[in-house]
Scaffold this motif. Structure first.
Motif, mmCIF file in Angstrom:
data_model
loop_
_atom_site.group_PDB
_atom_site.id
_atom_site.type_symbol
_atom_site.label_atom_id
_atom_site.label_comp_id
_atom_site.label_asym_id
_atom_site.label_seq_id
_atom_site.Cartn_x
_atom_site.Cartn_y
_atom_site.Cartn_z
ATOM 1 N N ALA A 1 115.542 -0.491 -19.546
ATOM 2 C CA ALA A 1 116.366 -0.351 -18.337
ATOM 3 C C ALA A 1 115.725 0.612 -17.349
ATOM 4 C CB ALA A 1 117.760 0.125 -18.713
ATOM 5 N N ILE A 2 115.161 1.694 -17.847
ATOM 6 C CA ILE A 2 114.493 2.660 -16.961
ATOM 7 C C ILE A 2 113.271 2.020 -16.310
ATOM 8 C CG2 ILE A 2 113.171 4.814 -16.928
ATOM 9 C CD1 ILE A 2 115.163 5.811 -19.109
ATOM 10 N N MET A 3 112.486 1.282 -17.096
ATOM 11 C CA MET A 3 111.315 0.617 -16.540
ATOM 12 C C MET A 3 111.729 -0.411 -15.487
ATOM 13 S SD MET A 3 109.139 0.104 -20.049
ATOM 14 C CE MET A 3 107.808 -0.798 -19.321
ATOM 15 N N PHE A 4 112.794 -1.139 -15.760
ATOM 16 C CA PHE A 4 113.287 -2.133 -14.809
ATOM 17 C C PHE A 4 113.702 -1.466 -13.503
ATOM 18 C CE2 PHE A 4 116.469 -4.811 -12.856
ATOM 19 C CZ PHE A 4 115.919 -6.067 -12.972
ATOM 20 N N LEU A 5 114.422 -0.353 -13.591
ATOM 21 C CA LEU A 5 114.868 0.335 -12.373
ATOM 22 C C LEU A 5 113.694 0.892 -11.573
ATOM 23 C CD1 LEU A 5 118.073 2.117 -13.672
ATOM 24 C CD2 LEU A 5 117.915 0.163 -12.125
ATOM 25 N N VAL A 6 112.703 1.441 -12.263
ATOM 26 C CA VAL A 6 111.516 1.946 -11.557
ATOM 27 C C VAL A 6 110.804 0.792 -10.847
ATOM 28 C CG1 VAL A 6 109.223 2.956 -11.899
ATOM 29 C CG2 VAL A 6 111.199 3.956 -13.035
ATOM 30 N N GLY A 7 110.690 -0.342 -11.522
ATOM 31 C CA GLY A 7 110.079 -1.516 -10.897
ATOM 32 C C GLY A 7 110.881 -2.028 -9.715
ATOM 33 N N MET B 1 105.444 -4.650 -11.237
ATOM 34 C CA MET B 1 105.399 -5.458 -12.452
ATOM 35 C C MET B 1 106.251 -4.863 -13.566
ATOM 36 S SD MET B 1 103.675 -7.954 -11.602
ATOM 37 C CE MET B 1 103.199 -8.130 -9.932
ATOM 38 N N LEU B 2 106.694 -3.628 -13.397
ATOM 39 C CA LEU B 2 107.556 -3.016 -14.410
ATOM 40 C C LEU B 2 108.903 -3.715 -14.522
ATOM 41 C CD1 LEU B 2 106.917 0.806 -14.020
ATOM 42 C CD2 LEU B 2 106.190 -0.690 -15.864
ATOM 43 N N ILE B 3 109.291 -4.464 -13.512
ATOM 44 C CA ILE B 3 110.554 -5.204 -13.611
ATOM 45 C C ILE B 3 110.479 -6.180 -14.790
ATOM 46 C CG2 ILE B 3 111.930 -7.017 -12.536
ATOM 47 C CD1 ILE B 3 111.706 -5.645 -9.936
ATOM 48 N N GLY B 4 109.452 -6.966 -14.825
ATOM 49 C CA GLY B 4 109.313 -7.936 -15.908
ATOM 50 C C GLY B 4 109.089 -7.291 -17.258
ATOM 51 N N VAL B 5 108.245 -6.277 -17.284
ATOM 52 C CA VAL B 5 107.966 -5.588 -18.542
ATOM 53 C C VAL B 5 109.229 -4.894 -19.055
ATOM 54 C CG1 VAL B 5 106.598 -3.754 -19.606
ATOM 55 C CG2 VAL B 5 105.536 -5.297 -17.966
ATOM 56 N N GLY B 6 109.962 -4.261 -18.162
ATOM 57 C CA GLY B 6 111.200 -3.597 -18.565
ATOM 58 C C GLY B 6 112.224 -4.579 -19.089
ATOM 59 N N PHE B 7 112.303 -5.737 -18.466
ATOM 60 C CA PHE B 7 113.226 -6.766 -18.945
ATOM 61 C C PHE B 7 112.839 -7.221 -20.346
ATOM 62 C CE2 PHE B 7 114.599 -11.168 -19.400
ATOM 63 C CZ PHE B 7 115.956 -11.031 -19.154
ATOM 64 N N LEU B 8 111.549 -7.422 -20.586
ATOM 65 C CA LEU B 8 111.103 -7.846 -21.915
ATOM 66 C C LEU B 8 111.356 -6.780 -22.973
ATOM 67 C CD1 LEU B 8 107.759 -9.681 -21.099
ATOM 68 C CD2 LEU B 8 109.917 -10.676 -21.843
ATOM 69 N N VAL B 9 111.131 -5.508 -22.622
ATOM 70 C CA VAL B 9 111.377 -4.420 -23.573
ATOM 71 C C VAL B 9 112.869 -4.338 -23.899
ATOM 72 C CG1 VAL B 9 111.312 -1.905 -23.856
ATOM 73 C CG2 VAL B 9 109.331 -3.099 -22.945
ATOM 74 N N ALA B 10 113.722 -4.440 -22.889
ATOM 75 C CA ALA B 10 115.166 -4.391 -23.119
ATOM 76 C C ALA B 10 115.633 -5.601 -23.936
ATOM 77 C CB ALA B 10 115.915 -4.328 -21.795
ATOM 78 N N ALA B 11 115.094 -6.776 -23.656
ATOM 79 C CA ALA B 11 115.466 -7.964 -24.422
ATOM 80 C C ALA B 11 115.024 -7.832 -25.878
ATOM 81 C CB ALA B 11 114.843 -9.207 -23.792
ATOM 82 N N PRO C 1 123.303 5.729 -33.246
ATOM 83 C CA PRO C 1 122.376 4.841 -32.532
ATOM 84 C C PRO C 1 121.969 3.660 -33.410
ATOM 85 C CG PRO C 1 121.389 7.004 -32.918
ATOM 86 C CD PRO C 1 122.773 7.039 -33.459
ATOM 87 N N GLN C 2 121.925 2.494 -32.817
ATOM 88 C CA GLN C 2 121.540 1.277 -33.527
ATOM 89 C C GLN C 2 120.031 1.075 -33.416
ATOM 90 O OE1 GLN C 2 123.679 -0.594 -35.369
ATOM 91 N NE2 GLN C 2 125.211 0.947 -34.886
ATOM 92 N N ALA C 3 119.557 0.021 -34.040
ATOM 93 C CA ALA C 3 118.119 -0.222 -34.160
ATOM 94 C C ALA C 3 117.420 -0.380 -32.813
ATOM 95 C CB ALA C 3 117.872 -1.452 -35.023
ATOM 96 N N GLY C 4 118.004 -1.108 -31.865
ATOM 97 C CA GLY C 4 117.305 -1.391 -30.616
ATOM 98 C C GLY C 4 117.779 -0.600 -29.422
ATOM 99 N N ASP C 5 118.639 0.402 -29.630
ATOM 100 C CA ASP C 5 119.203 1.150 -28.502
ATOM 101 C C ASP C 5 118.140 1.844 -27.661
ATOM 102 O OD1 ASP C 5 121.693 0.341 -29.205
ATOM 103 O OD2 ASP C 5 122.350 2.267 -30.005
ATOM 104 N N LEU C 6 117.160 2.447 -28.306
ATOM 105 C CA LEU C 6 116.126 3.163 -27.563
ATOM 106 C C LEU C 6 115.298 2.192 -26.719
ATOM 107 C CD1 LEU C 6 114.763 5.861 -26.969
ATOM 108 C CD2 LEU C 6 113.271 5.431 -28.916
ATOM 109 N N LEU C 7 114.992 1.031 -27.282
ATOM 110 C CA LEU C 7 114.229 0.037 -26.510
ATOM 111 C C LEU C 7 115.012 -0.451 -25.298
ATOM 112 C CD1 LEU C 7 112.566 -2.150 -29.292
ATOM 113 C CD2 LEU C 7 111.446 -0.606 -27.697
ATOM 114 N N VAL C 8 116.317 -0.620 -25.450
ATOM 115 C CA VAL C 8 117.141 -1.061 -24.324
ATOM 116 C C VAL C 8 117.136 0.002 -23.230
ATOM 117 C CG1 VAL C 8 119.481 -1.644 -23.609
ATOM 118 C CG2 VAL C 8 118.565 -2.578 -25.726
ATOM 119 N N ARG C 9 117.265 1.257 -23.606
ATOM 120 C CA ARG C 9 117.263 2.334 -22.600
ATOM 121 C C ARG C 9 115.922 2.439 -21.897
ATOM 122 N NH1 ARG C 9 120.551 6.921 -26.000
ATOM 123 N NH2 ARG C 9 122.555 5.853 -25.890
ATOM 124 N N ILE C 10 114.837 2.380 -22.653
ATOM 125 C CA ILE C 10 113.501 2.451 -22.048
ATOM 126 C C ILE C 10 113.274 1.254 -21.127
ATOM 127 C CG2 ILE C 10 111.031 2.307 -22.561
ATOM 128 C CD1 ILE C 10 111.614 3.968 -25.085
#
Length: 89
Positions: A17-23, A50-60, A6-15
């Protein structure tokens, strides 16, 4: 399971993506009553949208963190070590 480490940001990308899908699902759920002619959903669903935007920011953030870590690894691999530089003189 993959053999990749696992790389440095992999967990953030997964979290993210999940937040984005829930939103996205919540957004679809809040829009459907408009087309079906039923009563609108409670305002909690609108807040979950609003989780769409938050999830996008977390993944970015995860993608940027991963890119920075890869750049550091590449710079560390390409720079000569201090011991080899001193032995050359």
């Amino acid at each position: 399971m993959s053999d990749e480490t696992p790389q440095a940001g992999d967990l953030l990308v997964r979290i993210g993506a999940i937040m984005f899908l829930v939103g996205a699902v919540a957004t679809l759920a809040t829009v459907m009553p408009l087309f079906l002619g039923t009563d609108p959903l409670p305002s909690v669903f609108y807040a979950v949208c609003m989780l769409i935007g938050v999830g996008f920011l977390v993944a970015a953030t995860g993608v940027i963190r991963s890119a920075v870590a890869q750049r550091r690894q590449a710079e560390a691999a390409s720079s000569p070590s201090p011991s080899s530089a001193s032995s050359a003189t």
